[in-house]
Design a protein around this motif. Structure first.
Motif, PDB file in Angstrom:
ATOM      1  N   UNK A  55      35.055  42.123  30.416  1.00  0.00           N
ATOM      2  CA  UNK A  55      33.594  42.167  30.300  1.00  0.00           C
ATOM      3  C   UNK A  55      32.961  41.106  31.186  1.00  0.00           C
ATOM      4  N   UNK A  56      31.786  41.453  31.615  1.00  0.00           N
ATOM      5  CA  UNK A  56      31.082  40.554  32.509  1.00  0.00           C
ATOM      6  C   UNK A  56      30.363  39.466  31.722  1.00  0.00           C
ATOM      7  N   UNK A  57      30.595  38.209  32.065  1.00  0.00           N
ATOM      8  CA  UNK A  57      29.785  37.173  31.429  1.00  0.00           C
ATOM      9  C   UNK A  57      28.372  37.166  32.036  1.00  0.00           C
ATOM     10  N   UNK A  58      27.620  36.152  31.733  1.00  0.00           N
ATOM     11  CA  UNK A  58      26.226  36.062  32.193  1.00  0.00           C
ATOM     12  C   UNK A  58      26.094  36.176  33.720  1.00  0.00           C
ATOM     13  N   UNK A  59      25.080  36.924  34.163  1.00  0.00           N
ATOM     14  CA  UNK A  59      24.744  36.960  35.584  1.00  0.00           C
ATOM     15  C   UNK A  59      23.363  36.338  35.746  1.00  0.00           C
TER      16      UNK A  59
ATOM     17  N   UNK B   5      50.340  51.647  37.861  1.00  0.00           N
ATOM     18  CA  UNK B   5      49.578  50.969  38.919  1.00  0.00           C
ATOM     19  C   UNK B   5      48.806  51.992  39.755  1.00  0.00           C
ATOM     20  N   UNK B   6      49.413  53.163  39.942  1.00  0.00           N
ATOM     21  CA  UNK B   6      48.752  54.220  40.723  1.00  0.00           C
ATOM     22  C   UNK B   6      47.775  55.003  39.855  1.00  0.00           C
ATOM     23  N   UNK B   7      48.154  55.197  38.584  1.00  0.00           N
ATOM     24  CA  UNK B   7      47.361  56.078  37.713  1.00  0.00           C
ATOM     25  C   UNK B   7      46.072  55.439  37.184  1.00  0.00           C
ATOM     26  N   UNK B   8      46.144  54.166  36.859  1.00  0.00           N
ATOM     27  CA  UNK B   8      45.006  53.551  36.158  1.00  0.00           C
ATOM     28  C   UNK B   8      43.981  52.957  37.125  1.00  0.00           C
ATOM     29  N   UNK B   9      42.727  53.040  36.720  1.00  0.00           N
ATOM     30  CA  UNK B   9      41.623  52.517  37.539  1.00  0.00           C
ATOM     31  C   UNK B   9      41.167  51.158  36.998  1.00  0.00           C
ATOM     32  N   UNK B  10      40.594  50.397  37.896  1.00  0.00           N
ATOM     33  CA  UNK B  10      40.082  49.064  37.522  1.00  0.00           C
ATOM     34  C   UNK B  10      39.107  49.169  36.342  1.00  0.00           C
ATOM     35  N   UNK B  11      38.260  50.194  36.360  1.00  0.00           N
ATOM     36  CA  UNK B  11      37.250  50.341  35.299  1.00  0.00           C
ATOM     37  C   UNK B  11      37.872  50.382  33.902  1.00  0.00           C
TER      38      UNK B  11
ATOM     39  N   UNK C 202      34.160  42.654  39.931  1.00  0.00           N
ATOM     40  CA  UNK C 202      34.339  44.116  40.086  1.00  0.00           C
ATOM     41  C   UNK C 202      32.950  44.720  40.295  1.00  0.00           C
ATOM     42  N   UNK C 203      32.820  45.533  41.354  1.00  0.00           N
ATOM     43  CA  UNK C 203      31.541  46.202  41.633  1.00  0.00           C
ATOM     44  C   UNK C 203      31.704  47.711  41.457  1.00  0.00           C
ATOM     45  N   UNK C 204      30.577  48.375  41.125  1.00  0.00           N
ATOM     46  CA  UNK C 204      30.632  49.845  41.069  1.00  0.00           C
ATOM     47  C   UNK C 204      30.084  50.424  42.374  1.00  0.00           C
ATOM     48  N   UNK C 205      29.977  51.744  42.430  1.00  0.00           N
ATOM     49  CA  UNK C 205      29.549  52.415  43.683  1.00  0.00           C
ATOM     50  C   UNK C 205      28.134  52.018  44.073  1.00  0.00           C
ATOM     51  N   UNK C 206      27.341  51.598  43.083  1.00  0.00           N
ATOM     52  CA  UNK C 206      25.956  51.201  43.347  1.00  0.00           C
ATOM     53  C   UNK C 206      25.845  49.723  43.694  1.00  0.00           C
ATOM     54  N   UNK C 207      27.006  49.081  43.945  1.00  0.00           N
ATOM     55  CA  UNK C 207      27.047  47.631  44.268  1.00  0.00           C
ATOM     56  C   UNK C 207      26.527  46.766  43.124  1.00  0.00           C
ATOM     57  N   UNK C 208      26.691  47.251  41.909  1.00  0.00           N
ATOM     58  CA  UNK C 208      26.339  46.411  40.762  1.00  0.00           C
ATOM     59  C   UNK C 208      27.601  45.737  40.252  1.00  0.00           C
ATOM     60  N   UNK C 209      27.401  44.517  39.771  1.00  0.00           N
ATOM     61  CA  UNK C 209      28.517  43.765  39.216  1.00  0.00           C
ATOM     62  C   UNK C 209      28.779  44.304  37.802  1.00  0.00           C
ATOM     63  N   UNK C 210      29.997  44.833  37.581  1.00  0.00           N
ATOM     64  CA  UNK C 210      30.242  45.478  36.285  1.00  0.00           C
ATOM     65  C   UNK C 210      31.379  44.839  35.484  1.00  0.00           C
ATOM     66  N   UNK C 211      32.109  43.897  36.093  1.00  0.00           N
ATOM     67  CA  UNK C 211      33.195  43.275  35.350  1.00  0.00           C
ATOM     68  C   UNK C 211      33.933  42.265  36.193  1.00  0.00           C
ATOM     69  N   UNK C 212      35.039  41.776  35.650  1.00  0.00           N
ATOM     70  CA  UNK C 212      35.887  40.805  36.346  1.00  0.00           C
ATOM     71  C   UNK C 212      37.319  41.282  36.253  1.00  0.00           C
ATOM     72  N   UNK C 213      38.120  40.887  37.231  1.00  0.00           N
ATOM     73  CA  UNK C 213      39.522  41.316  37.202  1.00  0.00           C
ATOM     74  C   UNK C 213      40.442  40.145  37.535  1.00  0.00           C
ATOM     75  N   UNK C 214      41.519  40.029  36.765  1.00  0.00           N
ATOM     76  CA  UNK C 214      42.575  39.059  37.110  1.00  0.00           C
ATOM     77  C   UNK C 214      43.935  39.738  36.976  1.00  0.00           C
TER      78      UNK C 214
END
Ligand code: AMP
Length: 146
Positions: free
Chosen positions: A92-96, A81-87, A50-62
């Motif tokens: 949580x993001x593991x090690x980068x 599904x329409x109401x909720x955002x990925x954020x 998962x990336x944010x608007x600044x192209x930073x890696x902020x999480x993972x999604x499954x």
């Protein structure tokens, strides 16, 4: 510690192991779950960055976290599904890592994670290093040993 000369023989530059961000399927943290689900399904990977608007890696999604988020006591609520955002639901993001990190750090991290996000010095996402790419490289190295 891995002998530095062996490290260099296995991989001279971590970028050799990296899948460039242009070839990585990802979702944005501001996408709604409906859109994210489409991307996940099309990508055919069980978990993606998962990336944010600044192209930073902020999480993972499954898919599991999406299903959990839309499940209520009396069943699935598709409106979510329409109401909720990925954020709101991402894991949580593991090690980068960065391309300046050691091969040893990447090697150890890939024991527990099946891929690692790679960022540049400014924290911008530039790609991923997968366990498969590491194993392929090790396989090549062992076969080339005299
Ligand atoms: P692999 O080692 O190739 O099985 O990849 C490990 C994991 O990395 C996959 O299960 C995905 O979660 C992730 N992955 C690999 N390639 C991609 C890609 N091109 N886009 C998004 N995620 C990927």
């Amino acid at each position: 510690m891995i002998n530095p000369s062996v490290e260099r023989e296995i991989v001279d530059n971590l970028s050799d192991l990296m899948i460039d961000s242009s070839k990585v399927a990802y979702v944005s943290d501001y996408h709604n779950l409906s859109h994210a689900m489409l991307i996940l399904t099309a990508a055919k990977y069980s978990i993606i960055p998962v990336l944010n608007k600044e192209s930073q890696l902020v999480g993972l999604l499954n898919l599991a976290v999406i299903v959990k988020a839309i499940t209520e006591l009396d069943g699935i609520n598709p409106e979510k599904l329409e109401e909720m955002k990925v954020a709101e639901v991402m894991l949580d993001l593991p090690l980068q890592v960065t391309l300046e990190d050691s091969f040893e750090k990447v090697f150890h991290a890939l024991v527990d994670q099946n891929f690692l996000g790679v960022t540049d010095r400014q924290g911008k996402f530039i790609g991923i290093i997968t366990r498969r790419n590491l194993l392929k490289r090790l396989n090549q190295y062992f076969h080339n040993l005299a």
